[in-house]
Design an enzyme around this catalytic site. Structure first.
Site, PDB file in Angstrom:
ATOM      1  N   LYS A  65       3.924 -78.124  -4.680  1.00 29.35           N
ATOM      2  CA  LYS A  65       3.460 -77.118  -4.795  1.00 29.35           C
ATOM      3  C   LYS A  65       2.964 -76.149  -3.399  1.00 29.35           C
ATOM      4  CE  LYS A  65       2.883 -78.807  -9.343  1.00 29.35           C
ATOM      5  NZ  LYS A  65       2.281 -80.323 -10.152  1.00 29.35           N
ATOM      6  N   ASP A 117      -0.995 -89.465  -4.385  1.00 30.92           N
ATOM      7  CA  ASP A 117      -0.194 -87.846  -5.244  1.00 30.92           C
ATOM      8  C   ASP A 117      -1.006 -86.088  -5.225  1.00 30.92           C
ATOM      9  OD1 ASP A 117       0.967 -86.018  -6.212  1.00 30.92           O
ATOM     10  OD2 ASP A 117       1.951 -87.316  -7.824  1.00 30.92           O
ATOM     11  N   PHE A 159       0.049 -88.227 -13.944  1.00 29.66           N
ATOM     12  CA  PHE A 159       1.753 -87.530 -14.396  1.00 29.66           C
ATOM     13  C   PHE A 159       2.005 -87.292 -12.487  1.00 29.66           C
ATOM     14  CE2 PHE A 159       3.744 -83.702 -13.345  1.00 29.66           C
ATOM     15  CZ  PHE A 159       4.238 -83.513 -14.673  1.00 29.66           C
TER      16      PHE A 159
HETATM   17  C1  LIG Z   1       3.123 -80.724 -10.800  1.00 30.97           C
HETATM   18  C2  LIG Z   1       3.033 -82.118 -10.014  1.00 30.97           C
HETATM   19  C3  LIG Z   1       3.672 -83.404  -9.855  1.00 30.97           C
HETATM   20  C4  LIG Z   1       5.657 -82.898  -9.894  1.00 30.97           C
HETATM   21  O1  LIG Z   1       5.540 -82.193  -8.996  1.00 30.97           O
HETATM   22  P1  LIG Z   1       6.888 -80.294  -9.630  1.00 30.97           P
HETATM   23  O2  LIG Z   1       7.519 -79.870  -8.910  1.00 30.97           O
HETATM   24  O3  LIG Z   1       6.602 -80.081 -11.096  1.00 30.97           O
HETATM   25  O4  LIG Z   1       8.048 -82.254  -9.866  1.00 30.97           O
HETATM   26  C5  LIG Z   1       4.160 -84.100  -9.559  1.00 30.97           C
HETATM   27  N1  LIG Z   1       2.894 -85.034  -8.874  1.00 30.97           N
HETATM   28  C6  LIG Z   1       1.468 -83.791  -9.887  1.00 30.97           C
HETATM   29  C7  LIG Z   1       0.078 -84.721  -9.653  1.00 30.97           C
HETATM   30  C8  LIG Z   1       1.595 -82.465  -9.853  1.00 30.97           C
HETATM   31  O5  LIG Z   1       0.993 -82.203 -10.529  1.00 30.97           O
END
Ligand SMILES: *Cc1c(COP(=O)(O)O)cnc(C)c1O
Length: 399
Positions: free
Chosen positions: A254, A225, A140
């Site tokens: 985040k 990520d 994700f």
């Molecule tokens: C939440 C998330 C994203 C995307 O972030 P957004 O602020 O919702 O665009 C990308 N990678 C990971 C691992 C995430 O948990």
């Protein structure tokens, strides 16, 4: 106004791209949230780890207020007095040479993709438009068309094609598949050190270390990520530290702003970041003084309140206690720090609804997993309260 009325209005006028639990929150402080009927809940999702510092942290609130009165947006056409401090502080905190700030997580992932591709062409010498990026199954990384294009979740992609070419998918945690997938055109391996959305999935031990070796050997960028796993969630500043490695790039978002304001960033070394020239990439709001002031304070809170250590200390204890709950529906407990997945042998949604009725807010992820990810400011006492509520719900449903 009652809960049902809010929901009715939202359903009537808002797009139905989410299926939230039917609680309408009006107030939040620390680990606690309050709905429009005055009921109080412990937040065990923390906005997918965006509020690691707890809701409405007073220090971050103050920083936001102060900055909002002074200057909120300059655009990058002009400089502002917060961006330089942010850049220095985040690089010193994380050990990377340079940072490129954006807003949402997905934008920072896009930034990493662009950086890797351009590095591939300009530095590594890959032919024009031939760069390949390797990603993992069940990843994700966000919701843009390029990113969902390399998702393996059919729903994320259904109807949104055609997609961006240049991505290869390997099974998560499979270093042999990674080795086999790398070609002279490979520019990067993009990976979540622990997969959050797919259910707090840890790769087999040694995978990241092996990936680091392969990437170094083949001149491929290793990009982690850490949008959800980073900034203390797993009990280290970054989840990649659990394997003692350093990637060439990391993506954060985040908790970088403690839930106040979207701030994300791509972090890397001078060589990679050096591929960006004026005009190559940008964002109207990226690096704005309000976001930078908020992020600076959010990082300072993380450090001053020792939240990384808190997660490392309380996580294993919490996981052990969860493991003591007896139920025929629980398959296993897994996680790292205060980031725990309770894997069930049936849909998790009814359990999340029952937990909500008991005053504990969790969200199912990938059907069968309940994710526990409270703000890192949570106390042992509050964790104990939560554990009692979890035990009660499993007893009630499973007998
Ligand atoms: C939440 C998330 C994203 C995307 O972030 P957004 O602020 O919702 O665009 C990308 N990678 C990971 C691992 C995430 O948990």
């Amino acid at each position: 106004m009652k809960t049902a009325k809010y929901i009715e209005i939202e359903e009537r006028y808002g797009a139905h791209n989410y299926h939230p639990l039917d609680i309408v929150i009006k107030k939040a402080e620390g680990v606690w949230v309050e709905d429009v009927e005055g009921n109080r809940y412990i937040d065990f999702l923390a906005a997918y780890s965006a509020v690691n510092q707890g809701h409405c942290h007073p220090r971050i609130l103050k920083a936001m207020r102060n900055q909002a009165k002074k200057c909120t947006l300059t655009s990058r056409a002009f400089r502002n007095d917060q961006l330089p401090h942010f850049c220095k502080e985040i690089c010193e905190l994380t050990g990377f040479d340079k940072v490129l700030p954006m807003n949402s997580g997905a934008e920072a992932v896009e930034t990493a993709v662009k950086a890797a591709r351009k590095w591939g062409e300009k530095v590594k010498g890959v032919a024009k438009n031939k760069g390949e990026i390797i990603v993992c199954a069940d990843n994700f990384h966000g919701r843009t068309t390029t990113i969902v294009g390399f998702s393996t979740d059919d729903q994320y992609k259904d109807g949104f094609g055609p997609f961006t070419p240049g991505f290869k998918v390997i099974p998560y945690g499979d270093d042999k598949a990674l080795a086999a997938a790398i070609t002279p055109n490979t520019v990067a391996f993009l990976v979540e050190p622990i997969q959050g959305e797919s259910g707090i999935v840890l790769p087999k031990a040694g995978f990241l270390k092996k990936a680091r070796e392969l990437c170094t050997e083949k001149n491929v960028l290793l990009i982690c990520d850490e949008i959800q796993s980073g900034l203390g969630r797993t009990g280290k500043m970054f989840a990649f530290e659990w394997e003692g490695i350093r990637p060439d790039g990391a993506i954060v978002g985040k908790a970088l702003s403690g839930g106040f304001y979207p701030v994300s960033a791509f972090l890397s070394n001078d060589e990679v970041m050096g591929v960006f020239n004026p005009g190559d990439h940008g964002s109207t709001f990226g690096g704005n003084p309000l976001g930078m002031a908020v992020a600076r304070e959010a990082m300072a809170v993380l450090v001053d309140e020792k939240l990384v250590k808190q997660s490392a200390k309380l996580g294993p204890w919490f996981m052990e206690k969860l493991g003591e709950i007896k139920s025929k529906s629980i398959v296993k407990v897994r996680g790292k720090g205060l980031w725990v997945g309770l894997v069930l042998n049936k849909p998790a949604r009814p359990y999340c609804e029952a937990l909500m009725a008991e005053g504990l807010l969790c969200k199912e992820t990938h059907e069968n997993v309940i994710r526990f990810a409270p703000p890192l400011t949570i106390t042992k006492k509050e964790l104990n309260m939560a554990l009692r509520r979890v035990a009660k719900v499993f007893k009630k449903i499973d007998g």
